[in-house]
Scaffold this active site. Structure first.
Site, PDB file in Angstrom:
ATOM      1  N   CYS A  88       0.834  -1.061  -0.066  1.00 31.16           N
ATOM      2  CA  CYS A  88      -0.038   0.077   0.083  1.00 31.16           C
ATOM      3  C   CYS A  88       0.812   1.266  -0.009  1.00 31.16           C
ATOM      4  CB  CYS A  88      -0.990   0.072   1.334  1.00 31.16           C
ATOM      5  SG  CYS A  88      -1.906  -1.454   1.217  1.00 31.16           S
ATOM      6  N   HIS A 110      -2.790   6.468   4.059  1.00 32.55           N
ATOM      7  CA  HIS A 110      -1.683   5.332   4.408  1.00 32.55           C
ATOM      8  C   HIS A 110      -0.224   6.206   4.029  1.00 32.55           C
ATOM      9  CE1 HIS A 110      -0.730   1.157   5.007  1.00 32.55           C
ATOM     10  NE2 HIS A 110      -0.479   1.844   5.959  1.00 32.55           N
TER      11      HIS A 110
END
Length: 584
Positions: A73, A134
């Protein structure tokens, strides 16, 4: 002459309209989390219902060799936003942990990096990120927000600064507990044996250890353990929260109608910006674990909770497309749909239900550079401007979105740094048939793992692996024993000579080629090694944002919407009526 002059004037007016529609369009970028390329109907799935995402394929272009710049990610999203390999921004780890785990860590996307949102904001675009970020939050204090979305060109943020963990949802288990237990057992044993040995040695007179020093050691160890136990016991409250701009609006995060809330925020943002160009990044929490689905979708798919989550996300995509039609914005808007990496094949619930997705024919999954980990959906729709119903089997990258949208907004690409992505529009409009990506470099964290070479005079797509992950169990398709595959040490097998595949003939990466089966074997390796040398020389040393120091939880960076004694609890977001949903 009169009719001819009128015809010329009309043609000029038509050309003017076309030129206007093809510049400064609205941009909507939809990113799923851990979605497998084989999970969508438009990529061959026959059992999951994804009519809205499939509609993007029918009305736009389907990229069949669309590649995430990293199989995890954090680095993948950094590459997406900047158009650069994550190694260039320090967003690639040399340690085992390749993503940010805690909201109160100090690493993140450096402020020196230029995101497409920064450039579009400078051109007058309204910009919003809704959903998962993130890419870090704070640097030195709990309110400097140096890595926050609002510091990277977004006017508006509503979502999570870290990611959706199983630990965030009661009853879904923990991604940390086993690892923490393994990591702590040895140091606790060493500390215990050391303290007991010192105490015995002091008592029998072998060592003259000052009692005060002994007490200090015991106190430091005790405090460290208490802090760790406190953090992991309260992880859900401390790490799982929803923000609007710089304010926490829900701590801990509630999954109740969460997708509807994210969708509603996206629709409202579009509704507020119908008269001026906008950039919307809708970054779904689906289908990263913990899996969840609202009541209207729960139990409705043929693939358990995972399928329910995919179908709920598809509903959300449909809501976004409908609101564009409602405001007559469809022809003025480029819509892109993708996933940050391939499906997490090792995800299995404590009850034994498969909670990971399907990567189709492709090998491996999330955290690996086998095709299943990096070949992701790539759908682009812009009626009247790009082809409809077309398939493009050329190598493309999620880094290509950066130069594509920057040029569409008539902004200038940065000239002081290397941009690794290429403008997709000529390919999407059928003006060219070859991708500009002759080489793509596949990193596993900060380690160069593989290289893709698409020669200009050939239909072959060569892929060279310098090392591959050791699957566990050995005959499986993933690293089930460790939950994800790692990138160095005993977790990998080095290859000399490297493994070679021709993806145009063997997309499943089943049979490595040899000098006996491929006459150009050594020539291909020579060209790839030269490309690696050139690429390596283009890299500059930058601070490692995923160093242990930047990854660790730092209590002074912890955000808490109430006092710690109130367990960091607040909820300013559960009000408001959910959107009407139809599970279809």
């Amino acid at each position: 002459m009169g009719p001819l002059l009128l015809l010329i004037i009309c043609q000029c007016a038509i050309n003017s309209v076309k030129t206007h529609s093809a510049s400064n369009p609205n941009i909507i970028l939809l990113m799923a989390d851990d979605l497998g390329i084989g999970d969508l109907g438009c990529y061959g799935n026959k059992t999951l219902r994804t009519p809205n995402i499939d509609r993007l394929a029918e009305e736009g272009v389907t990229l069949t060799q669309h590649i995430a710049a990293a199989p995890l990610c954090t680095p993948s999203r950094a590459a997406f936003l900047t158009g650069r390999y994550p190694i260039r921004s320090g967003m690639a780890a040399f340690s085992r942990v390749g993503v940010f785990l805690f909201s109160a860590s100090s690493g993140g996307l450096p402020s020196e990096e230029i995101t497409f949102s920064k450039l579009l904001k400078q051109k007058g675009y309204a910009t919003a990120l809704i959903g998962k970020w993130h890419l870090g939050m704070n640097c030195e204090s709990s309110n400097d927000f140096c890595h926050h979305p609002l510091s990277h060109g977004f006017d508006y943020f509503y979502g999570l600064t870290v990611t959706n963990f199983r630990d965030c949802k009661p009853g879904q288990g923990s991604v940390f507990l086993k690892g923490v237990q393994k990591a702590l057992i040895f140091p606790i044993q060493v500390a215990g044996i050391t303290l007991v040995s010192l105490a015995i040695a002091r008592c029998i007179g072998l060592l003259n250890v000052p009692f005060q020093a002994f007490c200090y050691c015991l106190l430091i160890i005790t405090i460290s353990l208490v802090v760790l136990i406190f953090f992991f016991y309260h992880f859900r409250h401390l790490n799982c929260f929803l923000m609007r701009n710089h304010q926490i609006v829900q701590q801990p995060l509630s999954y109740e109608n969460l997708t509807q809330r994210l969708t509603k925020e996206a629709m409202q943002f579009i509704g507020r910006n119908t008269d001026a160009p906008f950039l919307l990044v809708l970054s779904y929490l689906h289908v990263h674990t913990a899996l969840y689905a609202s009541e209207n979708f729960r139990g409705k798919s043929k693939h358990g909770l995972y399928g329910d989550a995919v179908e709920e996300m598809d509903w959300s995509v449909g809501q976004v497309l409908d609101v564009l039609e409602k405001h007559n914005l469809s022809d003025k808007t480029l819509v892109y749909f993708t996933s940050d990496q391939g499906a997490h094949v090792e995800e299995i619930s404590s009850a034994g239900e498969v909670h990971g997705g399907y990567n189709g024919i492709y090998k491996g999954g999330k955290s690996t550079n086998w095709e299943g980990g990096i070949r992701v959906p790539g759908l682009l729709r812009w009626p009247g401007v790009i082809q409809a119903g077309a398939y493009i089997d050329e190598p493309t990258s999620n880094m290509d979105i950066f130069p594509t949208v920057v040029k569409l907004a008539e902004a200038q690409l940065p000239s002081d740094r290397i941009i690794d992505g290429h403008d997709l529009l000529p390919l999407l409009q059928g003006k060219v048939t070859r991708s500009k990506h002759e080489f793509l470099f596949h990193y596993c964290n900060a380690y160069l793992n593989a290289v893709r070479w698409h020669p200009g005079n050939s239909e072959s797509v060569w892929k060279v692996f310098f090392f591959t992950p050791n699957f566990s169990p050995e005959d499986s398709n993933g690293c089930y024993d460790s939950h994800v595959c790692f990138c160095h040490g005993g977790f990998i097998t080095q290859h000399d000579p490297p493994l070679l595949f021709d993806l145009s003939r063997d997309p499943e990466e089943k049979v490595p080629l040899t000098p006996e089966t491929e006459s150009r074997f050594y020539e291909i390796l020579r060209v790839v090694h030269q490309a690696v040398d050139n690429h390596t020389r283009s890299l500059q040393a930058v601070p490692n944002q995923l160093s242990w120091d930047n990854l660790l939880w730092k209590p002074w960076l912890q955000l808490c919407c109430s006092s710690l004694f109130q367990s960091c609890y607040c909820d300013y977001d559960s009000g408001g009526s959910p959107l009407e949903v139809h599970s279809g």
